[in-house]
Design a protein around this motif. Structure first.
Motif, PDB file in Angstrom:
ATOM      1  N   ASN A 141      37.304  26.353  44.689  1.00  0.00           N
ATOM      2  CA  ASN A 141      38.598  25.688  44.862  1.00  0.00           C
ATOM      3  C   ASN A 141      39.789  26.608  44.607  1.00  0.00           C
ATOM      4  OD1 ASN A 141      37.402  23.223  45.505  1.00  0.00           O
ATOM      5  ND2 ASN A 141      37.283  22.596  43.356  1.00  0.00           N
ATOM      6  N   ASP A 142      39.540  27.861  44.299  1.00  0.00           N
ATOM      7  CA  ASP A 142      40.646  28.776  44.022  1.00  0.00           C
ATOM      8  C   ASP A 142      41.485  29.012  45.273  1.00  0.00           C
ATOM      9  OD1 ASP A 142      42.061  31.033  42.518  1.00  0.00           O
ATOM     10  OD2 ASP A 142      41.222  32.093  44.248  1.00  0.00           O
ATOM     11  N   TYR A 143      42.766  28.898  45.103  1.00  0.00           N
ATOM     12  CA  TYR A 143      43.698  29.152  46.207  1.00  0.00           C
ATOM     13  C   TYR A 143      44.619  30.330  45.884  1.00  0.00           C
ATOM     14  CZ  TYR A 143      47.632  28.466  49.406  1.00  0.00           C
ATOM     15  OH  TYR A 143      48.617  28.652  50.344  1.00  0.00           O
ATOM     16  N   PHE A 144      44.977  30.457  44.619  1.00  0.00           N
ATOM     17  CA  PHE A 144      45.963  31.460  44.236  1.00  0.00           C
ATOM     18  C   PHE A 144      45.472  32.875  44.537  1.00  0.00           C
ATOM     19  CE2 PHE A 144      47.921  34.315  41.136  1.00  0.00           C
ATOM     20  CZ  PHE A 144      49.266  34.064  41.352  1.00  0.00           C
ATOM     21  N   TRP A 145      44.323  33.250  43.950  1.00  0.00           N
ATOM     22  CA  TRP A 145      43.840  34.617  44.142  1.00  0.00           C
ATOM     23  C   TRP A 145      43.355  34.852  45.565  1.00  0.00           C
ATOM     24  CZ3 TRP A 145      45.707  37.766  40.923  1.00  0.00           C
ATOM     25  CH2 TRP A 145      45.875  37.423  39.578  1.00  0.00           C
ATOM     26  N   ALA A 146      42.929  33.799  46.233  1.00  0.00           N
ATOM     27  CA  ALA A 146      42.501  33.948  47.630  1.00  0.00           C
ATOM     28  C   ALA A 146      43.659  34.397  48.517  1.00  0.00           C
ATOM     29  CB  ALA A 146      41.925  32.635  48.140  1.00  0.00           C
ATOM     30  N   THR A 147      44.861  33.926  48.221  1.00  0.00           N
ATOM     31  CA  THR A 147      46.030  34.305  49.027  1.00  0.00           C
ATOM     32  C   THR A 147      46.709  35.563  48.496  1.00  0.00           C
ATOM     33  OG1 THR A 147      47.375  32.752  47.723  1.00  0.00           O
ATOM     34  CG2 THR A 147      46.463  31.955  49.797  1.00  0.00           C
ATOM     35  N   VAL A 148      46.483  35.918  47.223  1.00  0.00           N
ATOM     36  CA  VAL A 148      47.088  37.123  46.659  1.00  0.00           C
ATOM     37  C   VAL A 148      46.304  38.370  47.039  1.00  0.00           C
ATOM     38  CG1 VAL A 148      47.587  38.342  44.486  1.00  0.00           C
ATOM     39  CG2 VAL A 148      48.216  35.944  44.738  1.00  0.00           C
ATOM     40  N   LEU A 149      44.977  38.290  46.986  1.00  0.00           N
ATOM     41  CA  LEU A 149      44.138  39.471  47.180  1.00  0.00           C
ATOM     42  C   LEU A 149      43.549  39.580  48.580  1.00  0.00           C
ATOM     43  CD1 LEU A 149      42.200  39.478  43.782  1.00  0.00           C
ATOM     44  CD2 LEU A 149      44.211  40.809  44.421  1.00  0.00           C
ATOM     45  N   ILE A 150      43.717  38.550  49.416  1.00  0.00           N
ATOM     46  CA  ILE A 150      43.156  38.576  50.775  1.00  0.00           C
ATOM     47  C   ILE A 150      44.276  38.337  51.777  1.00  0.00           C
ATOM     48  CG2 ILE A 150      41.519  37.532  52.371  1.00  0.00           C
ATOM     49  CD1 ILE A 150      40.157  38.986  50.112  1.00  0.00           C
ATOM     50  N   GLN A 151      44.282  39.133  52.836  1.00  0.00           N
ATOM     51  CA  GLN A 151      45.284  38.982  53.889  1.00  0.00           C
ATOM     52  C   GLN A 151      44.664  38.624  55.240  1.00  0.00           C
ATOM     53  OE1 GLN A 151      48.720  39.122  53.722  1.00  0.00           O
ATOM     54  NE2 GLN A 151      48.391  39.109  51.509  1.00  0.00           N
ATOM     55  N   GLY A 152      43.567  39.232  55.582  1.00  0.00           N
ATOM     56  CA  GLY A 152      42.981  39.015  56.891  1.00  0.00           C
ATOM     57  C   GLY A 152      41.965  37.894  56.909  1.00  0.00           C
ATOM     58  N   ASN A 153      41.735  37.341  58.098  1.00  0.00           N
ATOM     59  CA  ASN A 153      40.765  36.267  58.243  1.00  0.00           C
ATOM     60  C   ASN A 153      39.332  36.728  58.018  1.00  0.00           C
ATOM     61  OD1 ASN A 153      42.737  34.367  58.829  1.00  0.00           O
ATOM     62  ND2 ASN A 153      42.595  34.685  61.039  1.00  0.00           N
ATOM     63  N   HIS A 154      39.070  38.031  58.081  1.00  0.00           N
ATOM     64  CA  HIS A 154      37.706  38.538  57.939  1.00  0.00           C
ATOM     65  C   HIS A 154      37.136  38.271  56.546  1.00  0.00           C
ATOM     66  CE1 HIS A 154      40.205  41.686  56.176  1.00  0.00           C
ATOM     67  NE2 HIS A 154      39.132  42.110  55.534  1.00  0.00           N
ATOM     68  N   ALA A 155      38.003  38.109  55.533  1.00  0.00           N
ATOM     69  CA  ALA A 155      37.539  37.888  54.166  1.00  0.00           C
ATOM     70  C   ALA A 155      38.176  36.660  53.530  1.00  0.00           C
ATOM     71  CB  ALA A 155      37.837  39.130  53.308  1.00  0.00           C
ATOM     72  N   MET A 156      38.927  35.890  54.284  1.00  0.00           N
ATOM     73  CA  MET A 156      39.657  34.760  53.722  1.00  0.00           C
ATOM     74  C   MET A 156      38.710  33.614  53.350  1.00  0.00           C
ATOM     75  SD  MET A 156      42.637  33.645  52.830  1.00  0.00           S
ATOM     76  CE  MET A 156      43.813  34.670  53.723  1.00  0.00           C
ATOM     77  N   PRO A 157      38.740  33.130  52.096  1.00  0.00           N
ATOM     78  CA  PRO A 157      37.949  31.942  51.734  1.00  0.00           C
ATOM     79  C   PRO A 157      38.513  30.695  52.393  1.00  0.00           C
ATOM     80  CG  PRO A 157      38.540  33.236  49.795  1.00  0.00           C
ATOM     81  CD  PRO A 157      39.363  33.746  50.935  1.00  0.00           C
ATOM     82  N   VAL A 158      37.772  29.609  52.254  1.00  0.00           N
ATOM     83  CA  VAL A 158      38.131  28.398  52.983  1.00  0.00           C
ATOM     84  C   VAL A 158      39.432  27.792  52.475  1.00  0.00           C
ATOM     85  CG1 VAL A 158      36.795  26.845  51.485  1.00  0.00           C
ATOM     86  CG2 VAL A 158      37.187  26.245  53.894  1.00  0.00           C
ATOM     87  N   THR A 159      39.748  27.949  51.193  1.00  0.00           N
ATOM     88  CA  THR A 159      40.993  27.378  50.681  1.00  0.00           C
ATOM     89  C   THR A 159      42.210  28.038  51.317  1.00  0.00           C
ATOM     90  OG1 THR A 159      40.727  28.891  48.799  1.00  0.00           O
ATOM     91  CG2 THR A 159      40.104  26.581  48.460  1.00  0.00           C
ATOM     92  N   GLY A 160      42.181  29.352  51.434  1.00  0.00           N
ATOM     93  CA  GLY A 160      43.259  30.044  52.120  1.00  0.00           C
ATOM     94  C   GLY A 160      43.215  29.837  53.617  1.00  0.00           C
TER      95      GLY A 160
END
Length: 283
Positions: A215-234
């Motif tokens: 359920n993490d959204y914060f670090w998913a958007t801080v440390l990931i930019q591209g769709n290749h590694a983006m978790p589902v929350t981001g």
């Protein structure tokens, strides 16, 4: 004993409890009900303001099929598993070893080291955003699944160690001393004595960490930019931009994204409850 069992309270309190509990549950479930209804209705209902009524056009199959056929939601879910599963394994494994060291051995700086683990949980993660991002760039881990998983392991280790240390500390020391007398090494004591006894606690901790990371959204958007590694929350955020007004499809994606932790909880419910109540009936 506090709190007093509801059966032993006054009739007025019991009546208030029986009336208030369903109302509180309904209020808590209202947003989930709204999202579930939106996920199976057509776009015409939303444009006409039909947010809470029954759908005039049922689009259960169409909406959920469109989520997988017209969007990269499946790839986002796979990325979430690739981040969450290694994090659960790494954080729980480190916590078991650190908890064993802090819970079994009595050394001079034991309490200080334990406070260092606990103190990290009180640092607001928002103030770590810039230094963690800079560190990930220097280490070459920025915008990667491995980098996000490693940072999650580091951030979760404090809480997990606090959790496991308290459980291991409650184990009877006679069992450990008896194993030492029998000639067991410390590694054998850890794997053959301690871990089997705290298995319910390990299962409960694994469920908690899985839910936290998924359920993490914060670090998913801080440390990931591209769709290749983006978790589902981001990834759900990008779906919102892809379909500007098609909230029925975004809602369907949200329901799909929420299913794995819900299924994990129900599959592990017995172990989760046993872990949380571990040692409660001691003596």
């Amino acid at each position: 004993m506090f709190p007093t069992p509801i059966q032993k309270t006054s009739l007025a309190t019991q009546l208030l409890y029986r009336l208030g509990l369903p109302v509180a549950m309904l209020v808590w479930l209202l947003p989930i009900i709204a999202v579930a209804l939106t996920s199976i209705r057509g776009g015409a209902d939303l444009s006409t303001g039909n947010y809470w009524g029954l759908p005039t056009e049922w689009r259960l199959v169409e909406n959920y099929t469109a989520v997988f056929s017209k969007t990269p939601l499946a790839a986002y879910i796979i990325n979430s598993f690739l981040v969450t599963i290694p994090t659960v394994i790494g954080a729980v494994a480190l916590a078991c070893m650190a908890g064993f060291a802090l819970g079994v051995y009595r050394f001079k700086l034991n309490l200080l080291v334990f406070f260092l683990f606990v103190g990290g949980n009180f640092v607001p993660f928002q103030i770590l955003m810039v230094p963690v991002r800079d560190l990930s760039l220097r280490l070459g881990l920025y915008d990667s699944i491995a980098g996000l998983a490693l940072f999650h392991i580091a951030f979760q280790s404090g809480f997990c160690t606090f959790f496991m240390r308290n459980f291991i500390r409650e184990l009877p020391r006679e069992l450990i001393e008896a194993a030492r007398v029998e000639g067991a090494s410390e590694i054998q004591i850890f794997f053959k004595v301690v871990l089997p006894l705290v298995r319910p606690a390990v299962a409960a901790l694994a469920v908690l960490v899985f839910t936290f990371i998924w359920n993490d959204y914060f670090w998913a958007t801080v440390l990931i930019q591209g769709n290749h590694a983006m978790p589902v929350t981001g990834g759900l955020k990008s779906l919102n931009g892809m379909w500007v007004a098609q909230w029925h499809l975004v809602s369907a994606g949200s329901i799909v994204a929420a299913m794995p932790p819900v299924l994990i909880f129900f599959l592990m419910q017995k172990h989760f409850i046993a872990g949380l109540t571990f040692g409660a009936t001691k003596g």
